[in-house]
Write a protein that holds these residues in place. Structure first.
Motif, mmCIF file in Angstrom:
data_model
loop_
_atom_site.group_PDB
_atom_site.id
_atom_site.type_symbol
_atom_site.label_atom_id
_atom_site.label_comp_id
_atom_site.label_asym_id
_atom_site.label_seq_id
_atom_site.Cartn_x
_atom_site.Cartn_y
_atom_site.Cartn_z
ATOM 1 N N GLY A 1 0.812 -1.211 0.000
ATOM 2 C CA GLY A 1 0.000 0.000 0.000
ATOM 3 C C GLY A 1 0.844 1.258 0.000
ATOM 4 O O GLY A 1 2.002 1.256 -0.432
ATOM 5 N N TYR A 2 0.279 2.317 0.514
ATOM 6 C CA TYR A 2 0.940 3.620 0.533
ATOM 7 C C TYR A 2 1.603 3.851 1.888
ATOM 8 O O TYR A 2 1.064 3.473 2.927
ATOM 9 N N ASN A 3 2.767 4.480 1.866
ATOM 10 C CA ASN A 3 3.363 4.945 3.114
ATOM 11 C C ASN A 3 2.419 5.978 3.711
ATOM 12 O O ASN A 3 2.098 6.976 3.061
ATOM 13 N N ILE A 4 1.980 5.748 4.928
ATOM 14 C CA ILE A 4 0.895 6.556 5.481
ATOM 15 C C ILE A 4 1.319 8.015 5.709
ATOM 16 O O ILE A 4 0.536 8.943 5.463
ATOM 17 N N ASP A 5 2.558 8.251 6.147
ATOM 18 C CA ASP A 5 3.034 9.622 6.363
ATOM 19 C C ASP A 5 3.122 10.376 5.039
ATOM 20 O O ASP A 5 2.722 11.544 4.943
#
Length: 226
Positions: free
Chosen positions: A79-83
């Motif tokens: 998925g996406y790096n949340i930060d």
């Protein structure tokens, strides 16, 4: 009249790029941002479209399509790096830059907006308000000064403002809008149920609480009849 989603006009991205984003997508992106921040608070480091879908009940393919307008790439099965995703969304939506605004009409709704310090988190700072009520003029609310409406043009020269928040009674909504536009306001956040008329180059976002109430009541009545 240009009637577009308000957050699109706040974007720090190029206007040409922002113009390509469908309005429904712009309306959904802040939902994703809020829920992604909640996931971060729970200790998540990566987030996928499927995870967001479970949180807000929007199809994962739609979320992936919406996020494709944002300049970020996810990792397969991770998925996406949340930060990084939070930073990119906030910048894309224009929430990282502070936009100053005047508010017109310090009634119950206008007063509530002046008390809403949370607007700062979304890039909007109401720096002054205008009214004709002698009980309000000359005072401040939540640290925001309230001036007489006749002082608007003078205050435009004093403050760096291009956004007007409209919360006046419906019978003077167009009159106040005309004064705002003549005074240099470039975007109007209209909280009245009146459909104001403005020149083509002025941005308008209509946010009528009464219209949303009507939709809610209609759906509620429909469900009760079924």
């Amino acid at each position: 009249m240009q009637n577009t989603n308000f957050v699109s006009t706040m974007s720090t991205c190029g206007q040409k790029e922002a113009d390509k984003v469908p309005e429904p997508t712009l309306r959904r992106l802040p939902w994703y941002l809020s829920n992604i921040k909640l996931m971060k608070e729970r200790g998540e480091h990566f987030v996928s479209s499927t995870q967001i879908s479970k949180e807000i009940n929007i199809d994962a393919s739609q979320i992936a399509k919406d996020l494709s307008y944002v300049n970020i790439s996810g990792r397969t099965r991770v998925g996406y790096n949340i930060d990084a995703l939070i930073d990119v969304l906030e910048e894309f939506l224009g929430f990282t830059n502070m936009h100053k605004a005047f508010l017109f009409g310090v009634g119950s709704l206008g007063g509530a907006l002046l008390r809403d310090s949370g607007l700062h988190h979304f890039g909007l700072e109401i720096v002054a308000a205008f009214d004709i009520n002698p009980d309000l003029v000359g005072k401040d609310l939540n640290g925001i000064p309230i001036f007489h409406s006749s002082e608007f043009e003078a205050k435009m020269k004093e403050y760096d403002v291009n956004i007007g928040v409209l919360t006046v009674p419906i019978n003077i909504a167009q009159e106040i809008t005309d004064k705002m536009v003549d005074g240099g306001i470039k975007a109007v956040w209209n909280f009245t149920p009146f459909r104001i008329r403005v020149p083509e180059n002025i941005v308008v976002q209509n946010t009528s609480l009464y219209a949303h109430l009507a939709v809610m009541f209609n759906r509620l009545n429909f469900n009760e009849i079924k």
